[in-house]
Design a protein around this motif. Structure first.
Motif, PDB file in Angstrom:
ATOM      1  N   PRO A   1      -9.508  -1.280 -10.547  1.00 30.88           N
ATOM      2  CA  PRO A   1     -10.104  -0.699 -11.747  1.00 30.88           C
ATOM      3  C   PRO A   1      -9.336  -0.957 -13.046  1.00 30.88           C
ATOM      4  CG  PRO A   1      -9.071   0.991 -10.414  1.00 30.88           C
ATOM      5  CD  PRO A   1      -9.015  -0.269  -9.624  1.00 30.88           C
ATOM      6  N   PHE A   2      -8.053  -1.357 -12.960  1.00 31.13           N
ATOM      7  CA  PHE A   2      -7.270  -1.617 -14.170  1.00 31.13           C
ATOM      8  C   PHE A   2      -6.601  -2.976 -14.054  1.00 31.13           C
ATOM      9  CE2 PHE A   2      -7.089   3.060 -13.476  1.00 31.13           C
ATOM     10  CZ  PHE A   2      -7.887   3.435 -14.546  1.00 31.13           C
ATOM     11  N   GLU A   3      -5.986  -3.438 -15.146  1.00 35.08           N
ATOM     12  CA  GLU A   3      -5.427  -4.787 -15.156  1.00 35.08           C
ATOM     13  C   GLU A   3      -3.959  -4.857 -14.784  1.00 35.08           C
ATOM     14  OE1 GLU A   3      -6.334  -6.754 -18.796  1.00 35.08           O
ATOM     15  OE2 GLU A   3      -8.491  -6.609 -18.512  1.00 35.08           O
ATOM     16  N   SER A   4      -3.147  -3.852 -15.138  1.00 32.93           N
ATOM     17  CA  SER A   4      -1.725  -3.901 -14.805  1.00 32.93           C
ATOM     18  C   SER A   4      -1.240  -2.510 -14.432  1.00 32.93           C
ATOM     19  CB  SER A   4      -0.911  -4.442 -15.981  1.00 32.93           C
ATOM     20  OG  SER A   4      -0.979  -3.551 -17.069  1.00 32.93           O
ATOM     21  N   GLY A   5      -0.277  -2.457 -13.512  1.00 36.36           N
ATOM     22  CA  GLY A   5       0.248  -1.191 -13.045  1.00 36.36           C
ATOM     23  C   GLY A   5      -0.031  -1.011 -11.563  1.00 36.36           C
ATOM     24  N   SER A   6       0.213   0.192 -11.062  1.00 36.43           N
ATOM     25  CA  SER A   6       0.050   0.458  -9.638  1.00 36.43           C
ATOM     26  C   SER A   6      -0.363   1.900  -9.389  1.00 36.43           C
ATOM     27  CB  SER A   6       1.367   0.193  -8.896  1.00 36.43           C
ATOM     28  OG  SER A   6       1.695  -1.167  -8.926  1.00 36.43           O
ATOM     29  N   PHE A   7      -1.096   2.107  -8.298  1.00 34.46           N
ATOM     30  CA  PHE A   7      -1.370   3.458  -7.804  1.00 34.46           C
ATOM     31  C   PHE A   7      -0.222   3.878  -6.884  1.00 34.46           C
ATOM     32  CE2 PHE A   7      -6.006   2.419  -8.421  1.00 34.46           C
ATOM     33  CZ  PHE A   7      -6.234   3.400  -9.373  1.00 34.46           C
ATOM     34  N   THR A   8       0.124   5.164  -6.921  1.00 32.59           N
ATOM     35  CA  THR A   8       1.168   5.675  -6.040  1.00 32.59           C
ATOM     36  C   THR A   8       0.635   6.649  -4.992  1.00 32.59           C
ATOM     37  OG1 THR A   8       1.682   7.390  -7.662  1.00 32.59           O
ATOM     38  CG2 THR A   8       3.017   5.379  -7.732  1.00 32.59           C
ATOM     39  N   ALA A   9      -0.507   7.298  -5.259  1.00 31.08           N
ATOM     40  CA  ALA A   9      -1.041   8.260  -4.286  1.00 31.08           C
ATOM     41  C   ALA A   9      -2.551   8.382  -4.441  1.00 31.08           C
ATOM     42  CB  ALA A   9      -0.388   9.627  -4.468  1.00 31.08           C
ATOM     43  N   VAL A  10      -3.209   8.672  -3.324  1.00 29.83           N
ATOM     44  CA  VAL A  10      -4.651   8.888  -3.328  1.00 29.83           C
ATOM     45  C   VAL A  10      -4.964  10.117  -2.474  1.00 29.83           C
ATOM     46  CG1 VAL A  10      -5.089   7.348  -1.349  1.00 29.83           C
ATOM     47  CG2 VAL A  10      -6.914   7.795  -3.000  1.00 29.83           C
ATOM     48  N   VAL A  11      -5.927  10.924  -2.936  1.00 24.03           N
ATOM     49  CA  VAL A  11      -6.337  12.127  -2.218  1.00 24.03           C
ATOM     50  C   VAL A  11      -7.854  12.200  -2.235  1.00 24.03           C
ATOM     51  CG1 VAL A  11      -6.268  14.646  -2.178  1.00 24.03           C
ATOM     52  CG2 VAL A  11      -4.235  13.375  -2.812  1.00 24.03           C
TER      53      VAL A  11
ATOM     54  N   MET B   1     -15.177  13.528  -3.720  1.00 26.50           N
ATOM     55  CA  MET B   1     -14.323  13.129  -4.834  1.00 26.50           C
ATOM     56  C   MET B   1     -13.060  12.453  -4.318  1.00 26.50           C
ATOM     57  SD  MET B   1     -12.565  15.503  -7.780  1.00 26.50           S
ATOM     58  CE  MET B   1     -14.144  15.963  -8.475  1.00 26.50           C
ATOM     59  N   VAL B   2     -12.659  11.363  -4.984  1.00 22.57           N
ATOM     60  CA  VAL B   2     -11.391  10.701  -4.698  1.00 22.57           C
ATOM     61  C   VAL B   2     -10.577  10.698  -5.992  1.00 22.57           C
ATOM     62  CG1 VAL B   2     -12.354   8.388  -5.159  1.00 22.57           C
ATOM     63  CG2 VAL B   2     -10.259   8.632  -3.816  1.00 22.57           C
ATOM     64  N   ILE B   3      -9.289  11.006  -5.880  1.00 20.18           N
ATOM     65  CA  ILE B   3      -8.391  10.984  -7.031  1.00 20.18           C
ATOM     66  C   ILE B   3      -7.202  10.102  -6.675  1.00 20.18           C
ATOM     67  CG2 ILE B   3      -6.894  12.339  -8.554  1.00 20.18           C
ATOM     68  CD1 ILE B   3      -8.755  14.710  -8.064  1.00 20.18           C
ATOM     69  N   ALA B   4      -6.933   9.121  -7.531  1.00 17.13           N
ATOM     70  CA  ALA B   4      -5.783   8.244  -7.358  1.00 17.13           C
ATOM     71  C   ALA B   4      -4.924   8.333  -8.615  1.00 17.13           C
ATOM     72  CB  ALA B   4      -6.234   6.801  -7.126  1.00 17.13           C
ATOM     73  N   VAL B   5      -3.603   8.405  -8.428  1.00 21.15           N
ATOM     74  CA  VAL B   5      -2.687   8.498  -9.558  1.00 21.15           C
ATOM     75  C   VAL B   5      -1.731   7.324  -9.530  1.00 21.15           C
ATOM     76  CG1 VAL B   5      -2.840  11.006  -9.720  1.00 21.15           C
ATOM     77  CG2 VAL B   5      -1.073   9.978  -8.291  1.00 21.15           C
ATOM     78  N   GLY B   6      -1.282   6.939 -10.717  1.00 16.53           N
ATOM     79  CA  GLY B   6      -0.353   5.832 -10.834  1.00 16.53           C
ATOM     80  C   GLY B   6       0.128   5.704 -12.255  1.00 16.53           C
ATOM     81  N   GLY B   7       0.593   4.514 -12.605  1.00 21.24           N
ATOM     82  CA  GLY B   7       1.096   4.332 -13.954  1.00 21.24           C
ATOM     83  C   GLY B   7       1.223   2.876 -14.337  1.00 21.24           C
TER      84      GLY B   7
ATOM     85  N   LYS C   1       0.852  -1.185   0.000  1.00 21.01           N
ATOM     86  CA  LYS C   1       0.000   0.000   0.000  1.00 21.01           C
ATOM     87  C   LYS C   1       0.891   1.239   0.000  1.00 21.01           C
ATOM     88  CE  LYS C   1      -2.768  -3.228   1.993  1.00 21.01           C
ATOM     89  NZ  LYS C   1      -2.126  -4.535   1.884  1.00 21.01           N
ATOM     90  N   THR C   2       0.598   2.208  -0.865  1.00 19.72           N
ATOM     91  CA  THR C   2       1.479   3.355  -1.058  1.00 19.72           C
ATOM     92  C   THR C   2       0.953   4.655  -0.466  1.00 19.72           C
ATOM     93  OG1 THR C   2       0.461   3.674  -3.218  1.00 19.72           O
ATOM     94  CG2 THR C   2       2.529   2.427  -3.156  1.00 19.72           C
ATOM     95  N   SER C   3      -0.354   4.763  -0.233  1.00 18.69           N
ATOM     96  CA  SER C   3      -0.917   6.051   0.179  1.00 18.69           C
ATOM     97  C   SER C   3      -2.245   5.844   0.903  1.00 18.69           C
ATOM     98  CB  SER C   3      -1.116   6.927  -1.063  1.00 18.69           C
ATOM     99  OG  SER C   3      -1.601   8.200  -0.735  1.00 18.69           O
ATOM    100  N   ILE C   4      -2.568   6.813   1.783  1.00 22.81           N
ATOM    101  CA  ILE C   4      -3.837   6.790   2.508  1.00 22.81           C
ATOM    102  C   ILE C   4      -4.324   8.225   2.664  1.00 22.81           C
ATOM    103  CG2 ILE C   4      -2.623   6.777   4.730  1.00 22.81           C
ATOM    104  CD1 ILE C   4      -5.018   5.196   5.883  1.00 22.81           C
ATOM    105  N   ASP C   5      -5.633   8.414   2.548  1.00 15.33           N
ATOM    106  CA  ASP C   5      -6.248   9.712   2.817  1.00 15.33           C
ATOM    107  C   ASP C   5      -7.679   9.462   3.267  1.00 15.33           C
ATOM    108  OD1 ASP C   5      -6.246  12.452   3.140  1.00 15.33           O
ATOM    109  OD2 ASP C   5      -6.776  12.880   1.071  1.00 15.33           O
ATOM    110  N   ALA C   6      -8.260  10.430   3.973  1.00 12.34           N
ATOM    111  CA  ALA C   6      -9.598  10.218   4.520  1.00 12.34           C
ATOM    112  C   ALA C   6     -10.306  11.530   4.771  1.00 12.34           C
ATOM    113  CB  ALA C   6      -9.502   9.425   5.827  1.00 12.34           C
ATOM    114  N   ASN C   7     -11.634  11.460   4.756  1.00  9.49           N
ATOM    115  CA  ASN C   7     -12.481  12.572   5.186  1.00  9.49           C
ATOM    116  C   ASN C   7     -12.835  12.444   6.659  1.00  9.49           C
ATOM    117  OD1 ASN C   7     -12.805  14.142   2.823  1.00  9.49           O
ATOM    118  ND2 ASN C   7     -14.291  12.680   2.020  1.00  9.49           N
TER     119      ASN C   7
END
Length: 198
Positions: A165-175, A180-186, A132-138
């Motif tokens: 939500p996707f087949e290959s790769g990883s998320f690095t951060a979530v806000v 609204m939730v935004i997660a970024v990765g590659g 797990k790379t990131s955590i955020d909460a309301n």
């Protein structure tokens, strides 16, 4: 990482255990280096106001994958750093989130929870054994965690729901911001952004 209460009161953390505080003084004199007591990279920091005392609690996680120093949770109070937890493992912590006096969560090579940062940290078995790379909460009933292999997980205060939500790769951060939730990765040398709305 960076966290603060305002543009005149914030902390910056980074490699080699570096912590600096800015107090808003003019002409660059407002910066002060804080001795952390470790050479581990400090990967994340987070602060929140304790409603009982009215003071801010500020915690950070330090970890260098493969280091013999292990992984640490550190506290910053009055610009003095204390070590609260050292799990003795050679790798494992990336991010932290908490509500003072209620619930403390660190993520990395697992997800650990505690009722107190100096208490007993328990490894959760409710999520897949993926990094797990990131955590955020309301709040206590609206927590998101992201990580390897497109892990995205939500906690409603009672249970965890996982999404891939996707087949290959990883998320690095979530806000999280409101509904609204935004997660970024590659994946495959491409950056990806996931936007979720309630």
């Amino acid at each position: 990482a960076i966290w603060g209460t305002s543009s005149k009161d914030f902390y910056v953390v980074g490699n080699n255990g570096n912590i600096a505080h800015y107090d808003g003084s003019p002409s660059g004199t407002g910066w002060k280096k804080i001795e952390s007591g470790t050479t581990l990279p400090i990967r994340d920091l987070f602060g929140a106001r304790d409603n009982r005392s009215g003071e801010y609690e500020i915690l950070c996680v330090a970890d260098s994958y493969g280091s013999l120093e292990g992984s640490k949770v550190l506290s910053i109070k009055n610009n003095i750093v204390r070590e609260l937890w050292n799990d003795g493992r050679p790798f494992g912590l990336d991010a932290i989130w908490f509500v003072p006096g209620r619930r403390y969560i660190v993520v990395g090579d697992g997800l650990w929870e505690a009722r107190s940062p100096e208490g007993s940290w328990v490894l959760s078995s409710n999520l897949p054994m993926l990094h797990k790379t990131s955590i955020d909460a309301n709040g206590l009933n609206d927590i998101f965690v992201c990580g390897a292999f497109w892990l995205l997980a939500h906690n409603n205060g009672v249970s965890w729901q996982t999404y891939f939500p996707f087949e290959s790769g990883s998320f690095t951060a979530v806000v999280l911001k409101g509904n609204m939730v935004i997660a970024v990765g590659g994946a495959d040398n491409k950056a990806l952004v996931l936007i979720g709305r309630r």
